[in-house]
Design an enzyme around this catalytic site. Structure first.
Site, PDB file in Angstrom:
ATOM      1  N   CYS A 141       0.709  -1.334   0.082  1.00 51.35           N
ATOM      2  CA  CYS A 141      -0.080   0.251   0.052  1.00 51.35           C
ATOM      3  C   CYS A 141       1.174   1.159  -0.146  1.00 51.35           C
ATOM      4  O   CYS A 141       1.832   1.371   0.711  1.00 51.35           O
ATOM      5  CB  CYS A 141      -0.895  -0.078   1.211  1.00 51.35           C
ATOM      6  SG  CYS A 141      -1.824   1.533   1.495  1.00 51.35           S
TER       7      CYS A 141
ATOM      8  N   CYS B 271       0.822   3.192   3.440  1.00 53.37           N
ATOM      9  CA  CYS B 271       1.371   2.415   4.326  1.00 53.37           C
ATOM     10  C   CYS B 271       2.827   2.701   3.946  1.00 53.37           C
ATOM     11  O   CYS B 271       3.687   2.752   5.141  1.00 53.37           O
ATOM     12  CB  CYS B 271       1.017   1.117   4.328  1.00 53.37           C
ATOM     13  SG  CYS B 271      -0.449   0.664   5.217  1.00 53.37           S
TER      14      CYS B 271
ATOM     15  N   HIS C 125      -3.139   0.564   8.308  1.00 53.30           N
ATOM     16  CA  HIS C 125      -4.182   0.553   7.070  1.00 53.30           C
ATOM     17  C   HIS C 125      -5.644   0.477   7.481  1.00 53.30           C
ATOM     18  O   HIS C 125      -6.065  -0.490   7.949  1.00 53.30           O
ATOM     19  CB  HIS C 125      -3.492  -0.683   6.233  1.00 53.30           C
ATOM     20  CG  HIS C 125      -4.376  -0.582   4.927  1.00 53.30           C
ATOM     21  ND1 HIS C 125      -3.833   0.288   3.857  1.00 53.30           N
ATOM     22  CD2 HIS C 125      -5.464  -1.347   4.579  1.00 53.30           C
ATOM     23  CE1 HIS C 125      -4.810  -0.169   2.830  1.00 53.30           C
ATOM     24  NE2 HIS C 125      -5.849  -1.015   3.347  1.00 53.30           N
TER      25      HIS C 125
ATOM     26  N   HIS D 295      -7.744   8.431   3.545  1.00 53.18           N
ATOM     27  CA  HIS D 295      -7.061   9.817   3.526  1.00 53.18           C
ATOM     28  C   HIS D 295      -7.860  11.052   3.694  1.00 53.18           C
ATOM     29  O   HIS D 295      -8.889  10.925   2.800  1.00 53.18           O
ATOM     30  CB  HIS D 295      -5.928   9.856   2.647  1.00 53.18           C
ATOM     31  CG  HIS D 295      -6.302   9.685   1.305  1.00 53.18           C
ATOM     32  ND1 HIS D 295      -6.687   8.433   0.706  1.00 53.18           N
ATOM     33  CD2 HIS D 295      -6.794  10.630   0.328  1.00 53.18           C
ATOM     34  CE1 HIS D 295      -6.879   8.580  -0.458  1.00 53.18           C
ATOM     35  NE2 HIS D 295      -7.104   9.919  -0.805  1.00 53.18           N
TER      36      HIS D 295
HETATM   37  P1  5GP Z   1      -7.604  10.472  -3.772  1.00 53.66           P
HETATM   38  O1  5GP Z   1      -8.087  10.541  -5.456  1.00 53.66           O
HETATM   39  O2  5GP Z   1      -7.305   8.902  -3.515  1.00 53.66           O
HETATM   40  O3  5GP Z   1      -8.774  10.970  -2.800  1.00 53.66           O
HETATM   41  O4  5GP Z   1      -6.376  11.201  -3.564  1.00 53.66           O
HETATM   42  C1  5GP Z   1      -5.062  10.683  -3.624  1.00 53.66           C
HETATM   43  C2  5GP Z   1      -4.067  11.827  -3.437  1.00 53.66           C
HETATM   44  O5  5GP Z   1      -2.781  11.097  -3.273  1.00 53.66           O
HETATM   45  C3  5GP Z   1      -3.953  12.689  -4.794  1.00 53.66           C
HETATM   46  O6  5GP Z   1      -4.303  14.054  -4.467  1.00 53.66           O
HETATM   47  C4  5GP Z   1      -2.405  12.253  -5.055  1.00 53.66           C
HETATM   48  O7  5GP Z   1      -2.102  13.677  -5.632  1.00 53.66           O
HETATM   49  C5  5GP Z   1      -1.860  11.894  -3.840  1.00 53.66           C
HETATM   50  N1  5GP Z   1      -0.632  11.051  -4.108  1.00 53.66           N
HETATM   51  C6  5GP Z   1      -0.676   9.963  -4.906  1.00 53.66           C
HETATM   52  N2  5GP Z   1       0.486   9.280  -4.855  1.00 53.66           N
HETATM   53  C7  5GP Z   1       1.335  10.265  -3.818  1.00 53.66           C
HETATM   54  C8  5GP Z   1       2.699  10.078  -3.565  1.00 53.66           C
HETATM   55  O8  5GP Z   1       3.496   9.314  -3.760  1.00 53.66           O
HETATM   56  N3  5GP Z   1       2.859  11.106  -2.354  1.00 53.66           N
HETATM   57  C9  5GP Z   1       2.053  12.105  -2.165  1.00 53.66           C
HETATM   58  N4  5GP Z   1       2.684  12.783  -1.116  1.00 53.66           N
HETATM   59  N5  5GP Z   1       1.045  12.078  -2.342  1.00 53.66           N
HETATM   60  C10 5GP Z   1       0.563  11.209  -3.372  1.00 53.66           C
HETATM   61 ZN    ZN Z   2      -2.043   1.364   3.735  1.00 54.22          ZN
END
Ligand code: 5GP
Ligand code: ZN
Length: 117
Positions: free
Chosen positions: A4, A7, A46, A99
Site C-alpha cells: 500500500c 502504508c 491500514h 486519507h
Molecule cells: P484520492 O483521489 O485517492 O482521494 O487522492 C489521492 C491523493 O494522493 C492525490 O491527491 C494524489 O496527488 C496523492 N498522491 C498520490 N501518490 C502520492 C505520493 O506518492 N505522495 C504524495 N505525497 N501524495 C500522493
Molecule cells: Zn495502507
C-alpha cells in the site's frame, strides 16, 4: 499492508514531506497540490476507506479531524479549510488507504461541487 502506497509513506519507505505525526496519524503534503495548502492526513494503520471502517477505527477518525485545524493554520490556511475524504468508486478514491485531504490557503477554495444537470 506490504504494497500500500500510504502504508509505505507512513513507514518511511517512500519519502514524503511530513508535517505531523503522532501515535495514530501521519500527515504530509500532497504530491500534486490543488491549492496552496493541500495536506493528506492518514491513519497509521491500514484502513482501506470510509466504506470499510469498523468500530475500533472511530478514535483515529476523530483524531484526523482534530488535527486538521492546527495543521491548516500552521501550513498557511488560517481562516478555514476544506476536508475531503473521497470514498470508493463513486467517490473517485484513487489511493486505497483512507486519507483526508485538507485543502486551503489564503483564498477561498471555491464552490463545493458543480451541479451536473
Ligand atoms: P484520492 O483521489 O485517492 O482521494 O487522492 C489521492 C491523493 O494522493 C492525490 O491527491 C494524489 O496527488 C496523492 N498522491 C498520490 N501518490 C502520492 C505520493 O506518492 N505522495 C504524495 N505525497 N501524495 C500522493
Ligand atoms: Zn495502507
Amino acid at each position: 499492508m506490504d504494497n500500500c502506497l500510504f502504508c509505505k509513506i507512513v513507514r518511511g519507505e517512500i519519502p514524503s514531506r511530513k508535517v505531523y505525526e503522532d501515535d495514530e496519524v501521519f500527515a504530509f503534503h500532497d504530491i500534486n497540490p490543488l491549492r496552496p495548502v493541500h495536506l493528506l492526513v492518514v491513519p497509521k494503520h491500514h484502513i482501506t476507506s470510509l466504506a470499510t471502517i469498523v468500530e475500533a477505527d472511530v478514535p483515529v477518525l476523530g483524531r484526523i479531524l482534530a488535527v486538521a485545524n492546527k495543521l491548516a493554520i500552521a501550513q498557511g490556511s488560517p481562516d478555514g479549510f476544506r476536508v475531503i475524504i473521497n470514498t470508493g468508486r463513486v467517490g473517485n478514491q484513487e489511493v486505497q488507504h483512507l486519507h483526508a485531504h485538507i485543502v486551503g490557503g489564503p483564498d477561498p477554495v471555491g464552490p463545493m461541487l458543480k451541479k451536473i444537470n
